[in-house]
Structure formats: structure tokens, C-alpha cells
Design an enzyme around this catalytic site. Structure first.
Site, mmCIF file in Angstrom:
data_model
loop_
_atom_site.group_PDB
_atom_site.id
_atom_site.type_symbol
_atom_site.label_atom_id
_atom_site.label_comp_id
_atom_site.label_asym_id
_atom_site.label_seq_id
_atom_site.Cartn_x
_atom_site.Cartn_y
_atom_site.Cartn_z
ATOM 1 N N ASP A 136 -46.345 67.051 75.534
ATOM 2 C CA ASP A 136 -47.578 66.304 75.247
ATOM 3 C C ASP A 136 -48.085 65.574 76.481
ATOM 4 O OD1 ASP A 136 -45.567 66.452 72.921
ATOM 5 O OD2 ASP A 136 -47.470 66.233 71.885
ATOM 6 N N TYR A 166 -54.427 69.349 76.824
ATOM 7 C CA TYR A 166 -55.355 68.687 75.897
ATOM 8 C C TYR A 166 -56.788 69.071 76.231
ATOM 9 C CZ TYR A 166 -51.524 66.194 73.792
ATOM 10 O OH TYR A 166 -50.358 65.911 73.113
ATOM 11 N N HIS A 312 -46.713 62.685 62.073
ATOM 12 C CA HIS A 312 -46.376 64.107 61.890
ATOM 13 C C HIS A 312 -45.200 64.323 60.935
ATOM 14 C CE1 HIS A 312 -49.338 65.243 64.806
ATOM 15 N NE2 HIS A 312 -48.751 64.595 65.781
ATOM 16 N N VAL A 342 -44.727 64.456 68.482
ATOM 17 C CA VAL A 342 -44.774 63.016 68.259
ATOM 18 C C VAL A 342 -44.763 62.352 69.634
ATOM 19 C CG1 VAL A 342 -43.612 61.045 67.207
ATOM 20 C CG2 VAL A 342 -43.515 63.294 66.099
HETATM 21 FE FE LIG Z 1 -48.751 68.282 69.178
#
Ligand SMILES: [Fe+2]
Ligand SMILES: *[C@@H]1O[C@H](CO)[C@@H](O)[C@H](O)[C@H]1NC(C)=O
Length: 436
Positions: A136, A166, A312, A342
Site C-alpha cells: 500500500d 494508487y 477490511h 489494511v
Molecule cells: Fe488494498
């Protein structure tokens, strides 16, 4: 007068040459199927440049070997209602093969004077080996700090448990993400699995994972099999549920060896059930690993099997993957399973079926790479579950796994303190439960 004359000469020269712009951009590398013998460089050029090549060698002053592309440079396109249509620059994958294991090489791409270097994977009996693991990541200033810190760890490779740029269907953000990571990714092999932010579902074509499959060249079982959505089409670019689409092989799931480790990369966002291509491949893969050769087995996938944060919880594909694959991880004594999704950090004790068990894998959520969505919102309960050894939802950072020998590894979580400054916040020696 003189100045303008000079300027017009320069302009005329570049226009009349009619040359393609072949300056390599967004350079990144990953091992080919055998990373001790071959490394694949991926880069973009503005024009097609189908004569692009790479010079490489062990001596920076005589990079006397030349590698060329086996496949033609390609572009990909995607259209969404929100961002309109995007077509990428030309993507090149060039393999440098015939390498010696554990050796430093220098390389230079045609169209540029920049030299890069990398080290090929060592032979199986080589210790220590060291990986940084992140999830992430995104492309904020926090993300940039995390990348800088990983670059200072002197690791063999970076393992990324999904959710990279992203870009979220704005594909120009893939370009800026690769610009951000290039200084590391051009020298340290960067292995990825897809997260929900890689799905990038097009509400025009219903296609999924288009940029992810096009922009990375991971070790491959066989060519990707991609089936766009057929039912219950979501409008979201990054759906957390999969609504009936499939993405198998290609960059979806694969494995590779790096020294004493076999690393198994899985996709939470395609079928994980018994009888699916991914499940059946995973069983045969785990079955055939020779633990004398690679005593350590590491798994990566996006959706955590163990997560005590409030985010999540109860997502369909997370539950299915845990139900289907956790018994395999326990049976074959996978050592560590890394996830993200997460935006927090959590390490479990060795665990099997929600109970602490010395023969079980350690599960790590390492989703605090630094993306624009910020940190996880809270804990499910104030008291951590019995299997939770350490958790954090306040600090961005990355994990590092250093395999010391066949029975011991040092795992650390490094938190970002300031740009260029990070410190160890959690450290534990892992024992290889395969040999207990
Ligand atoms: Fe994700
Ligand atoms: C492996 O490393 C651990 C931790 O450093 C050490 O205690 C152990 O003796 C080593 N084992 C072997 C076989 O070298």
C-alpha cells in the site's frame, strides 16, 4: 543575431534527423524465472524504438555484452468515464541472461548514458539474504520516505504485497509512481502482487488489471489469462470485491527462488477455491519445494488472513482465501505470509486456525507504505487477540526479513521517523518451524 542563428540551426538539426525519442524512462528490474541467471529490465520510451538494447557486464568500463528485446515494444490503452482514454508510452522488456549467481553487474540502456547496477540472486546455500517488504505504498511524501529508507537497507530484493501507485484509473499516476521508485527499482529487483488498486476496472470495457499486467514483467508460469467481468459490474475503479472476473498466470500468481528462499506470490482478487488454476498451482508448487535447497518459504498476497484492525473485516475474497489456503500454509509450513490492504502494521505469533501454534506461519500486515488514504481507522477491539504479537496504526514504514541461516531469520519493522530517518520499532528472531 548570432544567438538566434545558432538556435535555429539546432532546431533544424533535430527536426531534420527525424529521430525517435528513445530516452529510457521508469526503469525497473525483476528476476526472470531463474534470478540467479537472468534479470529482466522493463522501461518506457516515448517512441517505439524497436532497436533498443542493453549493454551489460561485470566491469563498468567494459559492458561488453548486449541484450535485445525478444518481443516488440508495446503500449496499452484504457478508457474510463472519469479519466477518458489513456495510451501509455512504449513498454520494453529486455532480459539479460547468462549471468553468474550472486554477482554484481552493470548495465546501460541505449538512448541514455546512465549506468545502473544490480546483483543477481545467489545460489541456494548462500546466507544471509535480505528482503524489504512493503504494501500500500502510493506516491505521497510519506511513500517517498519509505522508498528512500528501503533503498538504504542494502537488500537483495523488494517484495510488494499489492497496492502500488494508487493511480486508480488515472494512468498518468503510474508514470509518476515509476518515476518515484526508479532510483531503487532500476537496481534492486522489485517483485509485486496485485491489490485492489491494481484491478483498475474500466467502466467502459469492463477490463481489469490492464496496467498491472502491462507494466510489470514478473517470473511467469505462462501467459496471463484474463476474463473481464461478466456479471454484477461494479462502477468502482478499485472494487474490494471481485464480481466474477478472473485473472490467472502472468503477473497474477507465480513463484521464484532467491537463495535459500522460495517466494510464493498470490492474487487475492481472482479465484482461490480448490479446483481453480491458482489453488491447484499452489498445491503443486508447495508440494515440490525442496526444503533442503530452499529451507524458507515466504508467501505474499494482498488481503490479510489475520487482521485485528477495524478496516477490511469480513471481505469476501479475504475470507475465501483464508479458508482455502491457510490449511495449505500450515500443512507445508510456510514460514511467513505478508499482506497489506489494511494501512497498518501487525505481526502475529506463529498461528494455525486462529490459535497460537509453534508449527504455524507468522502472518504480517505491512500496509503502512504511506499512500494518500492514510492510516487504518482503529482497532476491532482494544485488547489484541491472543495471536497478535505487535500492532501499529500510527506510523508509516516497511518490513525487513533477513534470513541468517537455514533455521533462523531476523524480522524487523522499520518506522519512518522523518525523511531519511527511520528506526526499528519491532524486531523478532523467527525460527524455521519446518525443522522443529
Ligand atoms: Fe488494498
Ligand atoms: C543460525 O543462526 C542462529 C542465530 O544467529 C544461531 O543461533 C544458530 O547457531 C545458527 N545455526 C547454525 C546451524 O549456524
Amino acid at each position: 543575431m548570432k544567438l538566434s542563428f545558432g538556435l535555429s540551426l539546432v532546431l533544424a538539426a533535430s527536426a531534420s534527423a527525424g529521430q525517435e525519442d528513445c530516452t529510457p524512462k521508469q526503469v525497473h528490474i525483476a528476476g526472470s524465472n531463474d534470478a540467479s541467471q537472468a534479470m529482466t529490465v522493463t522501461f518506457l520510451t516515448r517512441d517505439k524504438c524497436d532497436q533498443a538494447s542493453i549493454s551489460f557486464g561485470m566491469d563498468i568500463d567494459s559492458m561488453d555484452r548486449v541484450a535485445t528485446s525478444t518481443d516488440a515494444p508495446y503500449t496499452y490503452s484504457q478508457e474510463t468515464t472519469k479519466y477518458g482514454s489513456y495510451t501509455s508510452d512504449y513498454i520494453h522488456n529486455i532480459e539479460m541472461s547468462g549471468l553468474s549467481a550472486g554477482s554484481r553487474y552493470y548495465y546501460s540502456i541505449s538512448g541514455s548514458d546512465v549506468h545502473h547496477s544490480f546483483t543477481s540472486a545467489p545460489t541456494s546455500a548462500t546466507y544471509p539474504v535480505k528482503f524489504s517488504v512493503v504494501g500500500d505504498l502510493g506516491q505521497t511524501s510519506d511513500s517517498a520516505s519509505t522508498v528512500k529508507h528501503m533503498s538504504e537497507e542494502n537488500v537483495d530484493a523488494i517484495l510488494h504485497a499489492g497496492d502500488m501507485s494508487y493511480s486508480d484509473c488515472d494512468h498518468t499516476r503510474w508514470d509518476s509512481w515509476f518515476d518515484m521508485v526508479e532510483f531503487v527499482a532500476s537496481e534492486t529487483p522489485w517483485y509485486v502482487v496485485g491489490g485492489n488498486h491494481e484491478i483498475e476496472h474500466s467502466d467502459v470495457s469492463n477490463e481489469i488489471f490492464v496496467a498491472y499486467e502491462a507494466r510489470f514483467a514478473m517470473p511467469k508460469i505462462k501467459d496471463a489469462v484474463m476474463e473481464p467481468t461478466t456479471s454484477g459490474v461494479a462502477t468502482s475503479c478499485t472494487p474490494s470485491e471481485m464480481y466474477g472476473a478472473h485473472y490467472d498466470y502472468g503477473n497474477s500468481f507465480y513463484s521464484f527462488e532467491w537463495g535459500p528462499a522460495t517466494i510464493v506470490m498470490l492474487n487475492s482478487y481472482t479465484d482461490t477455491a480448490e479446483g481453480s488454476p491458482q489453488y491447484d498451482w499452489l498445491v503443486s508448487e508447495l508440494e515440490q519445494i525442496d526444503r533442503k535447497k530452499t529451507p524458507w518459504v515466504i508467501a505474499l498476497y494482498h488481503c490479510p488472513s489475520y487482521n485485528s484492525f477495524s478496516d477490511h473485516q469480513g471481505e469476501k475474497q479475504q475470507i475465501e482465501m483464508k479458508e482455502n489456503m491457510e490449511p495449505l500454509f500450515a500443512k507445508y509450513r510456510v514460514n511467513v505470509a505478508f499482506s497489506g490492504h489494511v494501512h497498518a502494521y501487525e505481526r502475529t505469533f506463529p498461528v494455525v486456525d486462529n490459535e497460537v501454534n509453534e508449527f504455524g506461519p507468522v502472518y504480517v500486515v505491512t500496509g503502512e507504505g504511506g499512500n494518500r488514504e492514510g492510516h487504518a481507522s482503529g482497532y476491532l477491539n482494544d485488547t489484541p487477540p491472543s495471536w497478535s504479537a505487535f500492532r501499529d496504526l500510527e506510523t508509516f514504514g516497511h518490513s525487513t526479513l533477513e534470513i541468517v541461516n537455514s533455521t533462523h531469520a531476523l524480522f524487523t519493522w522499520k518506522k519512518n521517523v522523518a525523511p531519511g530517518l527511520f528506526e526499528t520499532a519491532d524486531a523478532v528472531t523467527l525460527k524455521n518451524q519446518f525443522f522443529e
